[in-house]
Every structure is written in structure tokens, then in C-alpha cells.
Design a protein around this motif. Structure first.
Motif, PDB file in Angstrom:
ATOM      1  N   GLU A   1       0.823  -1.212   0.000  1.00 57.48           N
ATOM      2  CA  GLU A   1       0.000   0.000   0.000  1.00 57.48           C
ATOM      3  C   GLU A   1       0.855   1.259   0.000  1.00 57.48           C
ATOM      4  OE1 GLU A   1      -2.752  -0.177   3.232  1.00 57.48           O
ATOM      5  OE2 GLU A   1      -3.673  -2.023   2.488  1.00 57.48           O
ATOM      6  N   GLU A   2       1.945   1.246   0.764  1.00 57.24           N
ATOM      7  CA  GLU A   2       2.829   2.408   0.815  1.00 57.24           C
ATOM      8  C   GLU A   2       3.518   2.614  -0.528  1.00 57.24           C
ATOM      9  OE1 GLU A   2       2.920  -0.054   3.140  1.00 57.24           O
ATOM     10  OE2 GLU A   2       2.008   0.998   4.823  1.00 57.24           O
ATOM     11  N   ARG A   3       3.954   1.515  -1.144  1.00 56.41           N
ATOM     12  CA  ARG A   3       4.609   1.611  -2.455  1.00 56.41           C
ATOM     13  C   ARG A   3       3.612   2.083  -3.516  1.00 56.41           C
ATOM     14  NH1 ARG A   3       7.134  -3.768  -3.858  1.00 56.41           N
ATOM     15  NH2 ARG A   3       7.979  -2.593  -5.612  1.00 56.41           N
ATOM     16  N   GLU A   4       2.394   1.575  -3.441  1.00 57.35           N
ATOM     17  CA  GLU A   4       1.358   2.004  -4.388  1.00 57.35           C
ATOM     18  C   GLU A   4       1.103   3.505  -4.231  1.00 57.35           C
ATOM     19  OE1 GLU A   4      -3.429   1.846  -4.985  1.00 57.35           O
ATOM     20  OE2 GLU A   4      -2.517   0.274  -3.781  1.00 57.35           O
TER      21      GLU A   4
ATOM     22  N   ARG B   1      -1.114  -1.441  -8.230  1.00 52.46           N
ATOM     23  CA  ARG B   1      -1.133  -2.476  -7.191  1.00 52.46           C
ATOM     24  C   ARG B   1      -0.839  -3.849  -7.780  1.00 52.46           C
ATOM     25  NH1 ARG B   1      -6.248  -2.300  -5.793  1.00 52.46           N
ATOM     26  NH2 ARG B   1      -5.948  -0.181  -5.073  1.00 52.46           N
ATOM     27  N   GLU B   2      -1.482  -4.170  -8.906  1.00 53.76           N
ATOM     28  CA  GLU B   2      -1.268  -5.469  -9.544  1.00 53.76           C
ATOM     29  C   GLU B   2       0.170  -5.633 -10.022  1.00 53.76           C
ATOM     30  OE1 GLU B   2      -4.165  -5.648 -12.649  1.00 53.76           O
ATOM     31  OE2 GLU B   2      -5.839  -5.987 -11.261  1.00 53.76           O
ATOM     32  N   GLN B   3       0.722  -4.581 -10.591  1.00 54.34           N
ATOM     33  CA  GLN B   3       2.096  -4.670 -11.080  1.00 54.34           C
ATOM     34  C   GLN B   3       3.094  -4.787  -9.929  1.00 54.34           C
ATOM     35  OE1 GLN B   3       3.188  -1.887 -14.152  1.00 54.34           O
ATOM     36  NE2 GLN B   3       1.208  -2.110 -15.174  1.00 54.34           N
TER      37      GLN B   3
ATOM     38  N   ARG C   1       7.038  -6.040 -10.209  1.00 51.94           N
ATOM     39  CA  ARG C   1       7.654  -4.952 -10.981  1.00 51.94           C
ATOM     40  C   ARG C   1       8.092  -3.834 -10.041  1.00 51.94           C
ATOM     41  NH1 ARG C   1       4.840  -3.418 -16.378  1.00 51.94           N
ATOM     42  NH2 ARG C   1       7.002  -2.937 -16.853  1.00 51.94           N
ATOM     43  N   SER C   2       9.154  -3.161 -10.435  1.00 52.56           N
ATOM     44  CA  SER C   2       9.667  -2.063  -9.609  1.00 52.56           C
ATOM     45  C   SER C   2       8.865  -0.786  -9.862  1.00 52.56           C
ATOM     46  CB  SER C   2      11.142  -1.810  -9.920  1.00 52.56           C
ATOM     47  OG  SER C   2      11.267  -1.214 -11.203  1.00 52.56           O
ATOM     48  N   GLU C   3       9.028   0.178  -8.984  1.00 48.75           N
ATOM     49  CA  GLU C   3       8.331   1.453  -9.138  1.00 48.75           C
ATOM     50  C   GLU C   3       8.754   2.145 -10.428  1.00 48.75           C
ATOM     51  OE1 GLU C   3       8.872   3.617  -5.483  1.00 48.75           O
ATOM     52  OE2 GLU C   3       8.091   1.946  -4.308  1.00 48.75           O
ATOM     53  N   ALA C   4      10.034   2.074 -10.758  1.00 49.75           N
ATOM     54  CA  ALA C   4      10.532   2.687 -11.995  1.00 49.75           C
ATOM     55  C   ALA C   4       9.922   2.008 -13.223  1.00 49.75           C
ATOM     56  CB  ALA C   4      12.054   2.601 -12.048  1.00 49.75           C
ATOM     57  N   GLN C   5       9.796   0.694 -13.189  1.00 55.43           N
ATOM     58  CA  GLN C   5       9.191  -0.022 -14.310  1.00 55.43           C
ATOM     59  C   GLN C   5       7.731   0.377 -14.484  1.00 55.43           C
ATOM     60  OE1 GLN C   5      10.104  -3.986 -12.880  1.00 55.43           O
ATOM     61  NE2 GLN C   5      11.537  -4.326 -14.594  1.00 55.43           N
ATOM     62  N   ILE C   6       7.037   0.574 -13.379  1.00 61.38           N
ATOM     63  CA  ILE C   6       5.629   0.968 -13.452  1.00 61.38           C
ATOM     64  C   ILE C   6       5.493   2.378 -14.006  1.00 61.38           C
ATOM     65  CG2 ILE C   6       3.555   1.395 -12.075  1.00 61.38           C
ATOM     66  CD1 ILE C   6       4.576  -0.897 -10.223  1.00 61.38           C
TER      67      ILE C   6
END
Length: 139
Positions: free
Chosen positions: A19-22, A55-57, A62-67
Motif C-alpha cells: 500500500e505504501e509503495r502504491e 497495485r497489480e504490477q 515490478r519495480s516502481e521505476a518499471q511501473i
């Protein structure tokens, strides 16, 4: 037993920091409907879909940069709140300054035209006649 079930649900959702990463990724992406809000702030249906994709990725590894790259590829650099400075985004970075300079140049031109169109100053004789007229002593 309840704590174990909660932990299992958390792991199934992608871990404790999902959740924090999202929220971190969504805070750096622009809502394509609202455009003045981040995905995290927006209540638009498209923003909710984009947050679900994030969230799904993330859950998929997947990394934040990839998203961010995925959304930038799909929607263009405008989707990022901090688009990179490269030739394809120069207009985003330099456009407001160019418009400001154009506005200032236009303002300067208008002021110059008004100054040139201003009537010449009054001669001493004309000033005397105006003063007499204002005082009620018409010449």
C-alpha cells in the motif's frame, strides 16, 4: 489464529509495504482526467483503474521505476508530475516561460504604442487657457 489469517491475506496482497509503495507511485503520476491532481488524490474512475494497475504490477514484482515507465509509455511524459528534461518534453518545461516572455513582449509593445499615440504636452498658452476655463474665467 486471526493474526495468522491477517498475515496470510497481507502476503497474498503483495506484502506489508504494498500500500505504501502504491501510494508513492500514485503520488508521482498525474490523473489523466483531472490533470491537476495526482492519481492518489483523484476520485475519477480512470484514476482508480490506474491505481489498481499499479497495485497489480507491484504485486507481480515490478519495480516502481518499471511501473512509471509503463504509464509513461502508455500515456506520454505528461502523466508524470516530474517529466524528465529531454527533447520530447521541452515544451512541457519551457512552454510556460515562453508564454510568459511572449506576454511581456506584447505588454511592452502595447505600452510603447500608447506612449507614441499620447497627445503632445500643452503649450504654456494652452495651459493658461485651460486653467482659466477651470476657474470659470473663460478667455
Amino acid at each position: 489464529m486471526g493474526l495468522a489469517l491477517l498475515s496470510a491475506v497481507r502476503l497474498a496482497q503483495g506484502g506489508p509495504g504494498l500500500e505504501e509503495r502504491e501510494a508513492a507511485v500514485a503520488a508521482n503520476l498525474r490523473c489523466m482526467v483531472c490533470q491537476n491532481q495526482t492519481l492518489a488524490e483523484s476520485n475519477a474512475p480512470l484514476a482508480a483503474d490506474m491505481r489498481r494497475q499499479i497495485r497489480e504490477q507491484l504485486a507481480g514484482g515490478r519495480s516502481e521505476a518499471q511501473i512509471r515507465d509503463y504509464f509513461e509509455e502508455r500515456y506520454g511524459a505528461f502523466v508524470r508530475y516530474d517529466p524528465p528534461f529531454r527533447p520530447s518534453t521541452w515544451l512541457l518545461w519551457l512552454g510556460p516561460f515562453a508564454l510568459l516572455m511572449l506576454g511581456l513582449a506584447l505588454l511592452a509593445r502595447i505600452v510603447q504604442r500608447r506612449q507614441r499615440a499620447a497627445p503632445p504636452p500643452l503649450t504654456p498658452t494652452e495651459r493658461f487657457r485651460v486653467q482659466a476655463w477651470l476657474e470659470g474665467d473663460e478667455p
